[in-house]
Motif scaffolding. Sequence first.
Motif, mmCIF file in Angstrom:
data_model
loop_
_atom_site.group_PDB
_atom_site.id
_atom_site.type_symbol
_atom_site.label_atom_id
_atom_site.label_comp_id
_atom_site.label_asym_id
_atom_site.label_seq_id
_atom_site.Cartn_x
_atom_site.Cartn_y
_atom_site.Cartn_z
ATOM 1 N N PHE A 194 12.900 -13.533 -27.180
ATOM 2 C CA PHE A 194 13.940 -14.189 -27.965
ATOM 3 C C PHE A 194 15.345 -13.995 -27.414
ATOM 4 O O PHE A 194 16.209 -14.841 -27.635
ATOM 5 N N TYR A 195 15.611 -12.925 -26.709
ATOM 6 C CA TYR A 195 16.943 -12.735 -26.131
ATOM 7 C C TYR A 195 17.006 -13.330 -24.723
ATOM 8 O O TYR A 195 17.928 -14.045 -24.384
ATOM 9 N N GLU A 196 16.008 -13.019 -23.920
ATOM 10 C CA GLU A 196 15.991 -13.517 -22.548
ATOM 11 C C GLU A 196 15.336 -14.895 -22.444
ATOM 12 O O GLU A 196 15.380 -15.514 -21.395
ATOM 13 N N ASP A 197 14.679 -15.357 -23.509
ATOM 14 C CA ASP A 197 14.044 -16.681 -23.566
ATOM 15 C C ASP A 197 13.010 -16.859 -22.449
ATOM 16 O O ASP A 197 12.964 -17.896 -21.796
ATOM 17 N N LEU A 198 12.202 -15.820 -22.237
ATOM 18 C CA LEU A 198 11.164 -15.885 -21.214
ATOM 19 C C LEU A 198 9.858 -16.348 -21.842
ATOM 20 O O LEU A 198 9.591 -16.101 -23.019
ATOM 21 N N ARG A 200 8.785 -4.189 -29.236
ATOM 22 C CA ARG A 200 10.225 -4.430 -29.158
ATOM 23 C C ARG A 200 10.593 -5.069 -27.821
ATOM 24 O O ARG A 200 11.360 -6.019 -27.758
ATOM 25 N N ALA A 201 10.035 -4.553 -26.736
ATOM 26 C CA ALA A 201 10.322 -5.107 -25.412
ATOM 27 C C ALA A 201 9.891 -6.575 -25.334
ATOM 28 O O ALA A 201 10.632 -7.418 -24.824
ATOM 29 N N VAL A 202 8.707 -6.883 -25.847
ATOM 30 C CA VAL A 202 8.217 -8.263 -25.814
ATOM 31 C C VAL A 202 9.129 -9.177 -26.637
ATOM 32 O O VAL A 202 9.486 -10.272 -26.186
ATOM 33 N N LEU A 203 9.542 -8.742 -27.819
ATOM 34 C CA LEU A 203 10.403 -9.582 -28.647
ATOM 35 C C LEU A 203 11.781 -9.782 -28.018
ATOM 36 O O LEU A 203 12.332 -10.886 -28.067
ATOM 37 N N VAL A 204 12.328 -8.740 -27.406
ATOM 38 C CA VAL A 204 13.630 -8.879 -26.732
ATOM 39 C C VAL A 204 13.505 -9.845 -25.558
ATOM 40 O O VAL A 204 14.344 -10.728 -25.375
ATOM 41 N N ILE A 246 6.852 -12.683 -19.254
ATOM 42 C CA ILE A 246 6.885 -11.404 -19.968
ATOM 43 C C ILE A 246 5.711 -10.526 -19.533
ATOM 44 O O ILE A 246 5.885 -9.333 -19.282
ATOM 45 N N ALA A 247 4.543 -11.122 -19.421
ATOM 46 C CA ALA A 247 3.359 -10.367 -18.996
ATOM 47 C C ALA A 247 3.572 -9.781 -17.605
ATOM 48 O O ALA A 247 3.216 -8.628 -17.345
ATOM 49 N N ARG A 248 4.199 -10.543 -16.716
ATOM 50 C CA ARG A 248 4.462 -10.060 -15.368
ATOM 51 C C ARG A 248 5.447 -8.892 -15.399
ATOM 52 O O ARG A 248 5.250 -7.888 -14.734
ATOM 53 N N LEU A 249 6.492 -9.013 -16.212
ATOM 54 C CA LEU A 249 7.501 -7.956 -16.281
ATOM 55 C C LEU A 249 6.961 -6.685 -16.924
ATOM 56 O O LEU A 249 7.227 -5.583 -16.453
ATOM 57 N N VAL A 250 6.217 -6.843 -18.006
ATOM 58 C CA VAL A 250 5.722 -5.686 -18.747
ATOM 59 C C VAL A 250 4.495 -5.077 -18.065
ATOM 60 O O VAL A 250 4.229 -3.894 -18.206
ATOM 61 N N GLY A 251 3.760 -5.909 -17.314
ATOM 62 C CA GLY A 251 2.579 -5.407 -16.619
ATOM 63 C C GLY A 251 1.346 -5.410 -17.499
ATOM 64 O O GLY A 251 0.579 -4.446 -17.492
ATOM 65 N N GLN A 293 15.819 -6.687 -14.169
ATOM 66 C CA GLN A 293 15.321 -6.570 -15.547
ATOM 67 C C GLN A 293 14.027 -5.789 -15.597
ATOM 68 O O GLN A 293 13.817 -4.992 -16.512
ATOM 69 N N LYS A 294 13.176 -6.003 -14.618
ATOM 70 C CA LYS A 294 11.919 -5.253 -14.585
ATOM 71 C C LYS A 294 12.198 -3.771 -14.371
ATOM 72 O O LYS A 294 11.565 -2.917 -14.993
#
Length: 168
Positions: free
Chosen positions: A125-129, A118-122, A134-139, A64-65
């Motif tokens: 709410f979609y991945e339920d993270l 958009r990435a944060v909302l997906v 989310i902060a780790r994935l988005v950086g 996903q990342k």
Amino acid sequence: MPTTPTAAGFDEYVAARGLALLRFTYLLTGDYHLAEDLLQEALAKVHRRWSHLADAERPTAYVQKAILHQYLSWRRRRSSTETPIAEPPEHPTIDHAELFAERTQLWHALSALPRQQRAVLVLRFYEDLDDDEIARLVGCSVVTVRSHASRGLAALRNSVQFARGEAR
């Protein structure tokens, strides 16, 4: 040509998780064909490192990342003259006309959000993270994730209220 155990493991993983990864990518891009291309590029990059990831506790988080990074860098490379055209979902689960119209409107509003929001909302709410993941994935920091989520949700609310003719 026989497949190696590493290649077989990757093939099994993609067969098991491919549709979920494609849905995730589609929610990010809003375009089915672009989602397929983006997913293919991300999986090609992940395949090179699969021997290191196959035994990892959560290979899906890594994939996903990779998808997310591919999406964010793809958006930066796009020409400023191109704009994505959002399509309504292929198989709506609700057939009531008014609800479908609202869903389509919300889809268009989501497509208009900046890529980080958009990435944060997906992811939320979609991945339920949670915000930390989310902060780790988005950086970025957790505070930035919350800011993106808050601004994105506010923009979605304003868009829906505006379309209904309600006061902002």
